[in-house]
Design an enzyme around this catalytic site. Structure first.
Site, PDB file in Angstrom:
ATOM      1  N   LYS A  12      -2.414   9.319  -6.821  1.00 41.99           N
ATOM      2  CA  LYS A  12      -1.943  10.204  -7.893  1.00 41.99           C
ATOM      3  C   LYS A  12      -2.111   9.532  -9.259  1.00 41.99           C
ATOM      4  O   LYS A  12      -2.549  10.162 -10.224  1.00 41.99           O
ATOM      5  CB  LYS A  12      -0.472  10.573  -7.667  1.00 41.99           C
ATOM      6  N   GLY A  59       0.837  -1.198   0.000  1.00 44.72           N
ATOM      7  CA  GLY A  59       0.000   0.000   0.000  1.00 44.72           C
ATOM      8  C   GLY A  59       0.868   1.244   0.000  1.00 44.72           C
ATOM      9  O   GLY A  59       2.115   1.148   0.021  1.00 44.72           O
ATOM     10  N   ASP A  60       0.223   2.402  -0.056  1.00 40.58           N
ATOM     11  CA  ASP A  60       0.936   3.686  -0.045  1.00 40.58           C
ATOM     12  C   ASP A  60       1.929   3.811  -1.197  1.00 40.58           C
ATOM     13  O   ASP A  60       2.949   4.493  -1.079  1.00 40.58           O
ATOM     14  CB  ASP A  60       1.671   3.903   1.301  1.00 40.58           C
ATOM     15  N   GLN A  82      -4.965  -0.348  -0.544  1.00 41.04           N
ATOM     16  CA  GLN A  82      -3.893  -1.166   0.034  1.00 41.04           C
ATOM     17  C   GLN A  82      -3.012  -1.750  -1.086  1.00 41.04           C
ATOM     18  O   GLN A  82      -2.946  -1.159  -2.147  1.00 41.04           O
ATOM     19  CB  GLN A  82      -4.462  -2.264   0.953  1.00 41.04           C
ATOM     20  N   ASN A  91      -9.975   2.646   5.883  1.00 42.57           N
ATOM     21  CA  ASN A  91      -8.584   2.390   6.285  1.00 42.57           C
ATOM     22  C   ASN A  91      -7.627   2.957   5.234  1.00 42.57           C
ATOM     23  O   ASN A  91      -6.470   3.223   5.512  1.00 42.57           O
ATOM     24  CB  ASN A  91      -8.317   0.885   6.489  1.00 42.57           C
ATOM     25  N   GLY A 123      -5.951   5.532   2.396  1.00 41.36           N
ATOM     26  CA  GLY A 123      -5.659   6.968   2.347  1.00 41.36           C
ATOM     27  C   GLY A 123      -5.047   7.275   0.998  1.00 41.36           C
ATOM     28  O   GLY A 123      -3.896   6.935   0.756  1.00 41.36           O
ATOM     29  N   HIS A 124      -5.833   7.864   0.109  1.00 43.58           N
ATOM     30  CA  HIS A 124      -5.325   8.172  -1.233  1.00 43.58           C
ATOM     31  C   HIS A 124      -5.100   9.680  -1.360  1.00 43.58           C
ATOM     32  O   HIS A 124      -6.036  10.466  -1.258  1.00 43.58           O
ATOM     33  CB  HIS A 124      -6.307   7.671  -2.301  1.00 43.58           C
ATOM     34  N   THR A 125      -3.843  10.032  -1.562  1.00 45.87           N
ATOM     35  CA  THR A 125      -3.491  11.456  -1.577  1.00 45.87           C
ATOM     36  C   THR A 125      -3.335  11.970  -3.006  1.00 45.87           C
ATOM     37  O   THR A 125      -2.679  11.341  -3.830  1.00 45.87           O
ATOM     38  CB  THR A 125      -2.159  11.658  -0.808  1.00 45.87           C
ATOM     39  N   THR A 162      -3.569   7.265   9.495  1.00 48.43           N
ATOM     40  CA  THR A 162      -3.301   7.276  10.938  1.00 48.43           C
ATOM     41  C   THR A 162      -2.149   8.203  11.328  1.00 48.43           C
ATOM     42  O   THR A 162      -1.915   8.426  12.519  1.00 48.43           O
ATOM     43  CB  THR A 162      -2.943   5.854  11.421  1.00 48.43           C
ATOM     44  N   GLY A 163      -1.399   8.684  10.355  1.00 45.98           N
ATOM     45  CA  GLY A 163      -0.251   9.556  10.646  1.00 45.98           C
ATOM     46  C   GLY A 163       0.958   8.789  11.166  1.00 45.98           C
ATOM     47  O   GLY A 163       1.987   9.378  11.501  1.00 45.98           O
ATOM     48  N   LYS A 169      -1.021   5.291  -5.368  1.00 46.11           N
ATOM     49  CA  LYS A 169      -2.123   4.952  -6.298  1.00 46.11           C
ATOM     50  C   LYS A 169      -3.025   6.161  -6.539  1.00 46.11           C
ATOM     51  O   LYS A 169      -3.535   6.353  -7.630  1.00 46.11           O
ATOM     52  CB  LYS A 169      -2.954   3.787  -5.744  1.00 46.11           C
ATOM     53  N   GLY A 195       7.073  13.588  -8.930  1.00 51.50           N
ATOM     54  CA  GLY A 195       6.666  14.575  -7.930  1.00 51.50           C
ATOM     55  C   GLY A 195       5.207  14.344  -7.602  1.00 51.50           C
ATOM     56  O   GLY A 195       4.529  13.559  -8.263  1.00 51.50           O
ATOM     57  N   PRO A 214       4.431   6.806  11.364  1.00 49.67           N
ATOM     58  CA  PRO A 214       5.603   6.807  10.478  1.00 49.67           C
ATOM     59  C   PRO A 214       5.676   5.474   9.729  1.00 49.67           C
ATOM     60  O   PRO A 214       5.440   4.415  10.322  1.00 49.67           O
ATOM     61  CB  PRO A 214       6.786   6.950  11.428  1.00 49.67           C
TER      62      PRO A 214
END
Ligand code: IMP
Length: 443
Positions: free
Chosen positions: A18, A12-13, A224, A38, A40-42, A301-302, A16, A415, A304
């Site tokens: 972008k 995950g992370d 995920q 659950n 988180g798509h940024t 969840t923030g 996806k 980027g 790390p």
């Protein structure tokens, strides 16, 4: 017409959000097939960052239809908050959002179970997001879940919720010392939520069937990643759904033969949040640097994220499981300051070299990565939008990944912003002949 699936190839992370945003311009329908809030798509537009948890990022584009399929689990409160937040940003959420009447609810007791179960597991915890996702899927499989269609039927909802709460309370009160849930309070609250979401609930399978027959372009948005898949991830350190391509068939009702292309999103290095083995993890200053440069903190969840080198064993495995046609490589710019970059090509285990990802937890824990060393480029590549403009060493790194995973690339992200992208193909939907202007692979 084509159906394109975007899946994560790691934990995950991968970025996806972008990639889906970039592909959305050519899509008519964007559909989520599994997971819940659950995820988180940024997406970064100009200087503004948008983080989506449930609603497909396609909602940012006017005139697109967004779907939450039957495979998604939905907390109405989280959904309402997300709709509110999106509207506050001036984005329309109205006739462009449809939610499957077969999707299951995430209820307050699911979240409490998630949190209490994790606490009970102690050192063996999974490191869940604590959103109640696992317990909601548990109820679905146990055939005691509550679907949107049941929720829309007041009497049925009343009956099912009452039974479930009395059963859940038995264990919660006796074993976990929880005060227990009050049926009336939850029922009334959920009837209020219902007013706000009932307009979106429908049989999304029909929309998808009609869209496919009308020759529309469908973009299926995975949440995920492959290594968090309930079947193919490192069990039990996984999420509770099929994040791999099979989830599209079961979570949207799209048959395998209708899928035209699978794009695997892959980060230029590896990260994971939560517990469980991670063979290429870097616990030193290099890992910390990747975390800082890549802003590797969980979007939900923030927490790390743990960081490490690119693991080709993992991505090759993901390419096979998902039948990946093209890779979309993200966060290449995060490696800008690395003098040397490493690719894990296999694992050393018990005097043997493993090229395939093992199933046994105990074997995975003991695997030592075998690395191929490559020279870095020590140059700022952020925002480069043409392959030819990349430094030679960056090209070599990309070529090595393509070769080792035996898959061509169609997108390279340099980027966070939409425009910071190298498109190696004009259109990921219409070009179904699987030819590619950039062929790096030897075969
Ligand atoms: P759950 O999905 O909350 O049950 O968490 C199970 C595992 O999946 C944990 O390791 C989480 O950190 C991980 N996980 C869940 N959603 C995401 C995500 O969107 N990105 C990365 N990891 C996730």
């Amino acid at each position: 017409m084509s159906v394109v699936v975007v899946v994560g190839t790691q934990w995950g992370d991968e970025g996806k959000g972008k990639i889906i945003d970039v592909l959305t311009k050519d899509a008519d329908v964007i559909a989520r097939y599994q997971g819940g809030h659950n995820a988180g798509h940024t997406v970064m537009i100009g200087e503004e960052e948008f983080v989506f948890h449930l609603i497909p990022t396609g909602i940012l584009h006017r005139g697109k239809i967004c779907i939450l399929g039957n495979g998604v689990v939905i907390d109405p409160c989280a959904l309402i908050n997300e709709i509110k937040w999106i509207r506050e940003k001036g984005i329309e959420v109205d006739n462009n959002l449809f939610i499957s009447d077969r999707a299951h609810l995430v209820l307050p007791y699911h979240q409490i179970y998630d949190i209490k179960d994790e606490k009970r597991r102690g050192d063996n915890k999974i490191g869940t997001t604590g959103r109640g996702i696992g317990p909601s899927y548990t109820d679905k499989i146990a055939r005691i879940g509550i679907r949107m269609a049941d929720y829309m039927d007041k009497d049925l909802f009343y009956e099912r919720l009452k039974t479930n709460i009395s059963e859940k309370n038995l264990f919660l009160v006796r074993y976990y010392g929880h005060e227990g849930f009050k049926f009336d309070e939850i029922f009334d609250r959920f009837m209020e939520y219902r007013k706000e979401i009932e307009g979106y609930i429908t049989d999304t399978n029909i929309i998808l069937k009609e869209s496919i027959s009308q020759g529309k372009n469908i973009l299926c948005e995975g949440a995920q990643g492959t290594m968090l898949d309930i079947d193919f991830g490192i069990y039990p350190f996984v999420t509770s759904s099929n994040s791999t391509v099979g989830g599209v068939c079961t979570g949207l009702g799209i048959a395998p033969g209708k899928i035209d292309r699978v794009i695997g999103v892959v980060k230029a290095y590896t990260t994971r949040v939560g517990e469980g083995p991670f063979p290429t993890e870097l616990s030193d200053s290099v890992g910390m640097r990747l975390r800082d440069q890549g802003k590797e903190y969980g979007a939900t969840t923030g927490r790390p994220r743990r960081c490490g080198w690119f693991d080709a064993v993992v991505v090759r495995y993901a390419a096979w499981i998902n039948g990946i046609d093209r890779l979309a490589l993200t966060k290449l710019d995060v490696l800008d300051r690395c003098e040397k970059i490493y690719i894990c090509t296999g694992y050393q285990y018990n005097g043997k070299i493993l090229k395939e990802f093992p199933s046994s937890l105990n074997i995975i824990k003991k695997c030592q990565p075998i690395y191929k060393e490559m020279d870095g480029w020590i140059e700022d590549i952020r925002g480069i939008d043409s392959f030819d403009d990349l430094p030679e060493n960056a090209k070599r790194y990309i070529e090595e990944i393509s070769n080792i995973v035996e898959t061509d690339l169609s997108i390279i992200s340099t980027g966070q912003r939409r425009e910071e992208t190298i498109l190696l193909e004009e259109n990921s939907f219409l070009n179904n002949d699987h030819s590619n202007q950039y062929k790096w692979r030897d075969t």
